[in-house]
Design a protein around this motif. Structure first.
Motif, PDB file in Angstrom:
ATOM      1  N   SER B 288       0.906  -1.110  -0.052  1.00 41.01           N
ATOM      2  CA  SER B 288       0.067   0.050  -0.128  1.00 41.01           C
ATOM      3  C   SER B 288       0.938   1.478   0.098  1.00 41.01           C
ATOM      4  CB  SER B 288      -0.790   0.002   1.272  1.00 41.01           C
ATOM      5  OG  SER B 288      -1.681   1.073   1.140  1.00 41.01           O
ATOM      6  N   ALA B 289       0.456   2.311  -0.511  1.00 39.57           N
ATOM      7  CA  ALA B 289       0.979   3.703  -0.572  1.00 39.57           C
ATOM      8  C   ALA B 289       0.177   4.366   0.626  1.00 39.57           C
ATOM      9  CB  ALA B 289       0.709   4.660  -1.755  1.00 39.57           C
ATOM     10  N   ASP B 290       0.637   5.468   1.249  1.00 37.71           N
ATOM     11  CA  ASP B 290       0.068   6.127   2.177  1.00 37.71           C
ATOM     12  C   ASP B 290       0.209   7.776   1.933  1.00 37.71           C
ATOM     13  OD1 ASP B 290      -1.347   6.994   4.480  1.00 37.71           O
ATOM     14  OD2 ASP B 290      -0.036   5.830   5.820  1.00 37.71           O
ATOM     15  N   VAL B 291      -0.498   8.230   1.298  1.00 40.55           N
ATOM     16  CA  VAL B 291      -0.167   9.568   0.764  1.00 40.55           C
ATOM     17  C   VAL B 291      -1.362  10.618   1.255  1.00 40.55           C
ATOM     18  CG1 VAL B 291      -0.100  11.030  -1.219  1.00 40.55           C
ATOM     19  CG2 VAL B 291       0.799   8.827  -1.213  1.00 40.55           C
ATOM     20  N   THR B 292      -1.010  11.775   1.854  1.00 44.63           N
ATOM     21  CA  THR B 292      -1.885  12.674   2.084  1.00 44.63           C
ATOM     22  C   THR B 292      -1.708  14.057   1.574  1.00 44.63           C
ATOM     23  OG1 THR B 292      -2.067  11.965   4.309  1.00 44.63           O
ATOM     24  CG2 THR B 292      -3.094  14.060   4.216  1.00 44.63           C
ATOM     25  N   CYS B 293      -2.439  14.779   1.007  1.00 46.39           N
ATOM     26  CA  CYS B 293      -2.609  16.136   0.379  1.00 46.39           C
ATOM     27  C   CYS B 293      -3.582  16.838   1.004  1.00 46.39           C
ATOM     28  CB  CYS B 293      -2.765  16.016  -1.062  1.00 46.39           C
ATOM     29  SG  CYS B 293      -1.877  15.101  -2.161  1.00 46.39           S
ATOM     30  N   SER B 294      -3.245  17.862   1.194  1.00 41.63           N
ATOM     31  CA  SER B 294      -4.011  19.186   1.892  1.00 41.63           C
ATOM     32  C   SER B 294      -3.925  20.241   0.848  1.00 41.63           C
ATOM     33  CB  SER B 294      -3.779  19.552   3.404  1.00 41.63           C
ATOM     34  OG  SER B 294      -3.548  18.588   4.139  1.00 41.63           O
ATOM     35  N   PHE B 295      -5.195  20.906   0.581  1.00 42.33           N
ATOM     36  CA  PHE B 295      -5.148  21.891  -0.378  1.00 42.33           C
ATOM     37  C   PHE B 295      -6.402  22.831  -0.259  1.00 42.33           C
ATOM     38  CE2 PHE B 295      -6.999  18.026  -2.380  1.00 42.33           C
ATOM     39  CZ  PHE B 295      -8.191  18.554  -2.768  1.00 42.33           C
ATOM     40  N   PRO B 296      -6.696  24.046  -0.852  1.00 41.49           N
ATOM     41  CA  PRO B 296      -7.853  24.620  -0.587  1.00 41.49           C
ATOM     42  C   PRO B 296      -8.993  24.505  -1.863  1.00 41.49           C
ATOM     43  CG  PRO B 296      -5.962  25.912  -1.592  1.00 41.49           C
ATOM     44  CD  PRO B 296      -5.510  24.685  -1.401  1.00 41.49           C
ATOM     45  N   VAL B 297      -9.927  24.313  -1.490  1.00 33.95           N
ATOM     46  CA  VAL B 297     -11.045  23.891  -2.384  1.00 33.95           C
ATOM     47  C   VAL B 297     -11.141  24.969  -3.376  1.00 33.95           C
ATOM     48  CG1 VAL B 297     -13.523  23.696  -2.421  1.00 33.95           C
ATOM     49  CG2 VAL B 297     -12.617  22.585  -0.620  1.00 33.95           C
ATOM     50  N   SER B 298     -10.918  26.250  -2.949  1.00 35.25           N
ATOM     51  CA  SER B 298     -11.146  27.359  -4.216  1.00 35.25           C
ATOM     52  C   SER B 298      -9.899  27.365  -4.970  1.00 35.25           C
ATOM     53  CB  SER B 298     -11.133  28.747  -3.005  1.00 35.25           C
ATOM     54  OG  SER B 298      -9.791  28.848  -2.884  1.00 35.25           O
ATOM     55  N   GLY B 299      -8.774  26.707  -4.583  1.00 35.47           N
ATOM     56  CA  GLY B 299      -7.417  26.721  -5.426  1.00 35.47           C
ATOM     57  C   GLY B 299      -6.585  27.720  -5.039  1.00 35.47           C
ATOM     58  N   ARG B 300      -7.040  28.637  -3.900  1.00 40.89           N
ATOM     59  CA  ARG B 300      -5.962  29.490  -3.443  1.00 40.89           C
ATOM     60  C   ARG B 300      -6.119  29.238  -1.767  1.00 40.89           C
ATOM     61  NH1 ARG B 300      -2.858  32.468  -6.749  1.00 40.89           N
ATOM     62  NH2 ARG B 300      -2.787  34.155  -5.272  1.00 40.89           N
TER      63      ARG B 300
END
Ligand code: MN
Ligand code: MN
Lengths: 505, 505
Positions: B288-300
């Protein structure tokens, strides 16, 4: 999980709203019939254990949770590790939820108090699981009835008995629990209006997802693209689970009835000229659809593919046209067999008298499964036979027929005849002097590899004087070829065929 | 499952080919170290039980099968209900498969003979499970070693002991089994070249699927769209399972570390201005990979979102820059904590000396989890502590740190610092005179609801003199905003950051 006064379940805008009052009605119905059973004492309380979250071996991951079906039927609770008590004389319902440690908030989310559960699920009372004994005393429990530990149903498996600290302080009514089991199965087997709405909804979602899958299928792909597409399209409509493992065969693998398991994971290459057989159903609030579509990868049926497909379709229609309350499903099973034999005799595959073929059990070799089964919270739902009767009791039906009783209004069942070319079963038939004599081997070889297998599966509700089909997908050869060529298809209630028994015969 | 001479696993064209020889190497490595252990006798044979297909309660549906990890490591077998024997002195391997009834062919597919399994999995011999006793005698088994029934690992759970008819005819070596358990955990914790290829592959698939998910996310959707998209995109690339439940929070729910379970099924509405935290990893051949991304819904990113995000990203970089063989991961955990405290002190959230904050345990309230864990066949893989050591032994680390040892070359682990606004933990910190004194409440309220929580999770392999990142997704604020604005992103080995420890400090 909004709760504007009336609690309900929904997966958001554009998905179905299921009122929790449905489960209260189920509880009341159950208690009402149990009060008439002499095996059940005056102070009886039903104690239920909900599904447990189960670890994947010794790791800290879990199998995807699904609520146990009886618990779902009576309480509709999505959280694992709950219990519930239901007092028979007035249907007073208490839900028990686990007491969470403080750290639950960091790892799993807000700790909801019993009052939240009481409101969200519309029960009379909610408490913690460590308060079961005290609550049972307050309910005046003189004897406990349990769903678990009772006789098996469709699968032959057995649930564990519910267990909790202090259980031995209460008397357990074994015979009353047997009555509970029988009545619960009987009640679950006839659907109410809300359940019919859910089953229509999962059918509509499944129909849309099947359509998009049909359009995505091409030669040269792996079979699993169909599974991935179906699950994705169903999830977009709020159905996160499928009710059973997706069966996504192509070509000769259509003849493997439950293809798509761990050892055969829908991973073979799809040949351009082959037929696909896709048996996939979306699930919502625990209720599952069960829909099979068979269609040519190229968009056009070959002659042998078309012949077999239309024979199976005729078997579907023959059954749906006569289904009505009081009809025994064993007779429907035989009607489908007879229709298939007649059509395949016209096509030259079989030679001789259809009645002789029926008597010889020829159809077992081309359709070793039953015509259909009950459908509901379990894809092979309970109540396929009345209490005390089992499908293995009747030697006159050799196939695995999961529904073998007289059908009643508002039962939901599948009509799923098929015709398969299963190597070992054909070889057995050919080796048998009597059965082998019915088969034209030259014609057989025209069909064998080209067709592989065909199944058509509709979900159907029995009405007061006929039946209504819940499954709205392209079914005739013309409809399928048009859709595969890019034609439009509208999934709507209006598209669902409805029959008044006898009227179209 | 082709087998052109050398057996291998693959999900078809465009997917990774895993040679079965990898598992033979694992078996040889294990036997080699066991031969040096005095607890293991000369005639020792290891007996393993593979994963069983498990029913969903009393129904005839099953939980989706996953092979038990130790069995997968040593044999790579996808079929359920198998056993295996491995003779320690020469690593002779025998696979046992269940004997199927005739009807299996109609329902599940062709019955493959033992010879098929022998060839497909590259073992010395294959037989039926009812031949275990006889085969163990032929192997000259003087004592049995078992993986199950041994001490627990990461989860604290315990596997069942393998069971088969005639088991009592063989002596069971308890101390030898303890040695087997320890050595197997140690071997599994350091990856070989083939395993690294698989872990890179699942990371590449996960990166592509994360990217497509980022681009699909919008305000007004339900959170689960992310889960559906990720699973679909990963399945299209041959990864049919995810290694753990998808964590798809948004806004304040980012602060729920294991969001996305049965009671919180990623079903809330996504707000347009919120951050998303998506922790999802594809699985292939059990890894398995185990990857977390956090980002803004609006793109900014908003200003508070950007500040917290960049603090967490700095913590990732601080750790990756110094990771190399011999570094203790407890020190990395503290390095990440210190980095976060420094950055958030610069941002005005904290006031005072970072060393005092460390001593007071302030970070527990903003990142109650450990910096990372081993990764492999289990998402929280074995070997996070050396044999005999447990993570609860060390009171100096208050958080749940699953990896607390000196790292070695070719260990694969996660670097996943986070910074969360968890109501009850913040309230506890504020209520504590000492900890509360470090917090600027005005600034706190600017961050609390707007940020919710941020986690960044890379999968990393330790090299001879540093580490290499396997996870190729947009990470800087600029990269994320560019991709969200429609910019291109190429997942490739070249994109993966590689560090020589100390060189960039
Ligand atoms: Mn069915
Ligand atoms: Mn992780």
């Amino acid at each position: 999980w909004d709760r504007g006064g009336e609690p309900f379940f929904s997966m958001g805008a554009g998905t179905l709203r299921v009122p929790m009052a449905m489960h209260a009605t189920h509880r009341e119905k159950l208690c009402e019939v149990l009060r008439k059973r002499p095996e059940v004492g005056a102070g009886a309380v039903i104690l239920l254990q909900g599904g447990k979250e189960a670890s994947v071996y010794d790791t800290d991951t879990n199998w995807d949770f699904k609520q146990e079906s009886n618990f779902q039927y009576l309480f509709g609770v999505k959280e694992p590790d709950c219990y519930a008590a239901l007092r028979v004389h007035d249907a007073r319902a208490v839900l028990f939820v686990p007491r969470m440690e403080k750290m639950y908030q960091a790892w799993c989310g807000p700790i909801k108090p019993p009052a939240w559960f009481q409101k969200a699920y519309g029960v009379h009372e909610a408490a913690h699981t460590d308060e079961i004994v005290q609550t049972l005393r307050e309910l005046g429990a003189k004897e406990l009835l349990c769903v678990r530990g009772s006789p098996n149903r469709d699968s032959g498996l057995q649930l564990e008995e519910p267990n909790f600290d202090g259980k031995d302080q209460f008397g357990f009514n074994q015979r009353g629990s047997g009555a509970l089991w029988d009545e619960l199965n009987e009640i679950r087997s006839v659907k109410d209006e809300e359940e019919l709405k859910i089953l229509q909804w999962v059918n509509d979602v499944s129909a849309e997802a099947h359509l998009e899958t049909m359009r995505a299928v091409q030669g040269g792909q792996r079979e699993h693209l169909a599974e991935a597409t179906f699950k994705y399209k169903a999830a977009l409509r709020g159905c996160f689970r499928v009710g059973y493992s997706c069966i996504c065969g192509s070509g000769r693998r259509n003849a493997i009835l439950h293809y798509g398991h761990a050892a055969e994971p829908n991973s073979e290459l799809v040949q351009a000229g082959s037929l696909r057989l896709l048996d996939m159903g979306a699930e919502y609030h625990g209720y599952s659809a069960d829909v099979t579509c068979s269609f040519p990868v190229s968009g056009r049926f070959s002659r042998p593919q078309r012949i077999v497909y239309e024979a199976v379709w005729d078997a579907v229609l023959a059954v749906e046209r006569v289904l009505q309350p009081g009809v025994c499903y064993k007779d429907m099973h035989r009607l489908a067999q007879r229709t298939l034999l007649e059509r395949m005799t016209s096509a030259g595959l079989f030679v001789g008298s259809v009645e002789d073929m029926m008597a010889a059990g020829l159809m077992f070799h081309f359709m070793p499964h039953g015509l259909g089964h009950q459908l509901g919270l379990d894809v092979h739902d309970v109540g396929g036979y009345p209490p005390g009767e089992f499908r293995k009791d009747d030697p006159s039906v050799q196939e695995n027929l999961r529904l073998g009783r007289k059908v009643k209004e508002n039962m939901v069942l599948t009509v799923e005849p098929g015709f398969y070319f299963i190597d070992y079963l054909i070889e057995e038939a050919l080796a048998d002097t009597k059965k082998g004599g019915f088969i034209n081997q030259e014609v057989l070889h025209e069909f064998w590899a080209d067709v592989g297998g065909v199944r058509i599966e509709d979900d159907v509700v029995i009405t007061s004087n006929g039946c209504r089909v819940l499954t709205c997908v392209p079914r005739t050869v013309e409809e399928i070829e048009a859709v595969m060529a890019g034609g439009a298809w509208q999934v709507s209630a209006a598209c669902c065929r409805s029959y008044t028994a006898g009227s179209k015969m």
